[in-house]
Design a protein around this motif. Structure first.
Motif, mmCIF file in Angstrom:
data_model
loop_
_atom_site.group_PDB
_atom_site.id
_atom_site.type_symbol
_atom_site.label_atom_id
_atom_site.label_comp_id
_atom_site.label_asym_id
_atom_site.label_seq_id
_atom_site.Cartn_x
_atom_site.Cartn_y
_atom_site.Cartn_z
ATOM 1 N N VAL A 143 0.630 -0.838 -0.345
ATOM 2 C CA VAL A 143 0.237 0.275 0.227
ATOM 3 C C VAL A 143 0.653 1.002 0.444
ATOM 4 O O VAL A 143 1.148 2.460 -0.551
ATOM 5 C CB VAL A 143 -0.808 0.258 0.929
ATOM 6 C CG1 VAL A 143 -1.963 1.467 1.520
ATOM 7 C CG2 VAL A 143 -2.267 -0.963 0.683
ATOM 8 N N GLN A 144 2.187 1.101 1.050
ATOM 9 C CA GLN A 144 2.571 2.427 1.156
ATOM 10 C C GLN A 144 3.406 2.534 -0.753
ATOM 11 O O GLN A 144 3.801 4.166 -1.026
ATOM 12 C CB GLN A 144 4.577 2.585 2.132
ATOM 13 C CG GLN A 144 5.214 3.392 2.079
ATOM 14 C CD GLN A 144 4.632 4.782 2.027
ATOM 15 O OE1 GLN A 144 3.646 4.784 3.082
ATOM 16 N NE2 GLN A 144 4.144 5.275 1.391
ATOM 17 N N ARG A 145 3.776 1.631 -1.831
ATOM 18 C CA ARG A 145 4.425 1.459 -2.557
ATOM 19 C C ARG A 145 3.247 2.749 -3.615
ATOM 20 O O ARG A 145 3.569 3.443 -4.315
ATOM 21 C CB ARG A 145 4.783 0.310 -3.216
ATOM 22 C CG ARG A 145 4.891 0.551 -4.855
ATOM 23 C CD ARG A 145 4.820 -0.662 -5.233
ATOM 24 N NE ARG A 145 5.817 -0.872 -6.918
ATOM 25 C CZ ARG A 145 5.222 -2.221 -7.330
ATOM 26 N NH1 ARG A 145 3.880 -2.905 -7.103
ATOM 27 N NH2 ARG A 145 5.917 -1.554 -8.322
ATOM 28 N N TRP A 146 2.473 2.293 -3.431
ATOM 29 C CA TRP A 146 1.250 2.879 -4.257
ATOM 30 C C TRP A 146 0.992 4.834 -3.623
ATOM 31 O O TRP A 146 0.350 5.490 -4.564
ATOM 32 C CB TRP A 146 0.136 2.363 -4.511
ATOM 33 C CG TRP A 146 -0.269 1.253 -5.330
ATOM 34 C CD1 TRP A 146 0.392 -0.151 -4.898
ATOM 35 C CD2 TRP A 146 -0.346 0.852 -6.326
ATOM 36 N NE1 TRP A 146 0.668 -1.153 -6.248
ATOM 37 C CE2 TRP A 146 -0.009 -0.073 -6.831
ATOM 38 C CE3 TRP A 146 -0.033 2.309 -7.731
ATOM 39 C CZ2 TRP A 146 -0.075 -0.443 -8.543
ATOM 40 C CZ3 TRP A 146 0.074 2.049 -9.283
ATOM 41 C CH2 TRP A 146 1.025 0.318 -9.520
ATOM 42 N N LEU A 147 1.084 4.044 -2.512
ATOM 43 C CA LEU A 147 0.729 5.465 -2.351
ATOM 44 C C LEU A 147 2.021 6.504 -2.186
ATOM 45 O O LEU A 147 1.362 7.372 -3.007
ATOM 46 C CB LEU A 147 0.793 5.722 -0.620
ATOM 47 C CG LEU A 147 -0.218 5.132 -0.123
ATOM 48 C CD1 LEU A 147 -0.369 5.538 1.543
ATOM 49 C CD2 LEU A 147 -2.235 5.928 -0.063
ATOM 50 N N THR B 7 -8.216 -0.813 -0.859
ATOM 51 C CA THR B 7 -7.376 -0.698 0.037
ATOM 52 C C THR B 7 -7.167 1.088 -0.305
ATOM 53 O O THR B 7 -7.364 1.775 -0.657
ATOM 54 C CB THR B 7 -5.968 -0.904 -0.111
ATOM 55 O OG1 THR B 7 -4.893 -0.494 -0.754
ATOM 56 C CG2 THR B 7 -5.960 -2.795 0.029
ATOM 57 N N LEU B 8 -6.364 1.411 0.665
ATOM 58 C CA LEU B 8 -6.210 3.393 0.442
ATOM 59 C C LEU B 8 -5.377 2.845 -0.807
ATOM 60 O O LEU B 8 -5.149 4.514 -1.366
ATOM 61 C CB LEU B 8 -5.110 3.475 1.481
ATOM 62 C CG LEU B 8 -5.983 3.252 2.589
ATOM 63 C CD1 LEU B 8 -4.594 4.009 4.124
ATOM 64 C CD2 LEU B 8 -7.604 4.427 3.050
ATOM 65 N N ALA B 9 -4.572 2.346 -1.366
ATOM 66 C CA ALA B 9 -4.070 2.626 -2.333
ATOM 67 C C ALA B 9 -4.737 2.736 -3.826
ATOM 68 O O ALA B 9 -4.714 3.712 -4.268
ATOM 69 C CB ALA B 9 -2.842 1.518 -3.048
ATOM 70 N N ASP B 10 -6.534 2.207 -3.781
ATOM 71 C CA ASP B 10 -7.257 2.467 -4.359
ATOM 72 C C ASP B 10 -7.654 4.167 -4.509
ATOM 73 O O ASP B 10 -8.571 3.831 -5.827
ATOM 74 C CB ASP B 10 -8.185 1.296 -4.312
ATOM 75 C CG ASP B 10 -7.533 -0.137 -5.063
ATOM 76 O OD1 ASP B 10 -7.040 -0.016 -6.228
ATOM 77 O OD2 ASP B 10 -7.151 -0.743 -4.214
#
Length: 215
Positions: free
Chosen positions: A105-109, A164-167
């Motif tokens: 998730v952090q990667r996508w944020l 997730t928060l990424a999306d």
């Protein structure tokens, strides 16, 4: 201004800009969580975000900004993390706690704050502000969308088997990329992903600008 507050329930206050994808990701998550909130629209064109009253709350002069009682937060991704940790019934669903899931998730944020902001978001801002079309920015946008489309060919959501928060962080600027002359034709997996986000209970769309329509 829209008021999403049930009667007798204290509301979160979101200092907001209707056409900002950064602000929309917070509105979307608030809606998905079913939280009471009130939108306080900030007039960006008039420079309201640079006035002393606003800067007293947020020295960076950024929108969105969230007020939750005495808590004041800026930066859309930071606000997502806060809302998830404080209010989500199942916070580990939106931001996994296991090392690999959290890192995904952090990667996508990080990508949302980097290539997404400098690609699709920047191309759209150019058009909203009446700036000349920048082919380099549009090329960066397509490079990101190509990578995302290939990634989504193998899974339904960006960082996990569920949203997730990424999306949440990527939805608005991808969905509205055509407003910056970044067409979504040729990205079938990306378009299917957008439809999956839009089918989530509590989904809240972002208003479309008058300059373009989604391809």
């Amino acid at each position: 201004m829209p008021d999403h507050t049930p009667h007798a329930v204290p509301a979160l206050v979101l200092h907001d800009a209707p056409l900002s994808g950064h602000a929309h990701r917070v509105r979307l998550f608030l809606s998905l969580l079913g939280l009471p909130w009130r939108s306080q629209v900030v007039d960006l064109r008039a420079g309201e975000q640079r006035r002393p009253a606003f800067l007293a709350l947020n020295r960076f002069g950024q929108v969105p900004m969230l007020q939750d009682g005495d808590v004041v937060l800026a930066d859309s991704n930071a606000i997502l993390v806060y809302l998830n940790a404080r209010y989500a019934p199942q916070p580990a669903r939106w931001l996994p706690t296991d090392p690999i899931g959290a890192a995904q998730v952090q990667r996508w944020l990080s990508l949302a704050a980097g290539p997404l902001a400098s690609g699709p978001a920047a191309a759209r801002i150019d058009m909203l502000m009446g700036r000349p079309r920048d082919e380099a920015t549009i090329a960066r946008a397509h490079a990101l969308l190509q990578t995302m489309d290939a990634h989504l060919a193998t899974q339904d959501f960006l960082a996990a088997t569920h949203p997730t928060l990424a999306d949440i962080a990527h939805y608005a600027y991808v969905a509205h990329a055509p407003e910056g002359h970044v067409a979504l034709d040729g990205y079938p997996h990306l378009q299917a992903w957008l439809a999956r986000i839009e089918a989530l209970p509590g989904f809240l769309p972002m208003p479309r600008s008058a300059i373009g329509l989604r391809a």
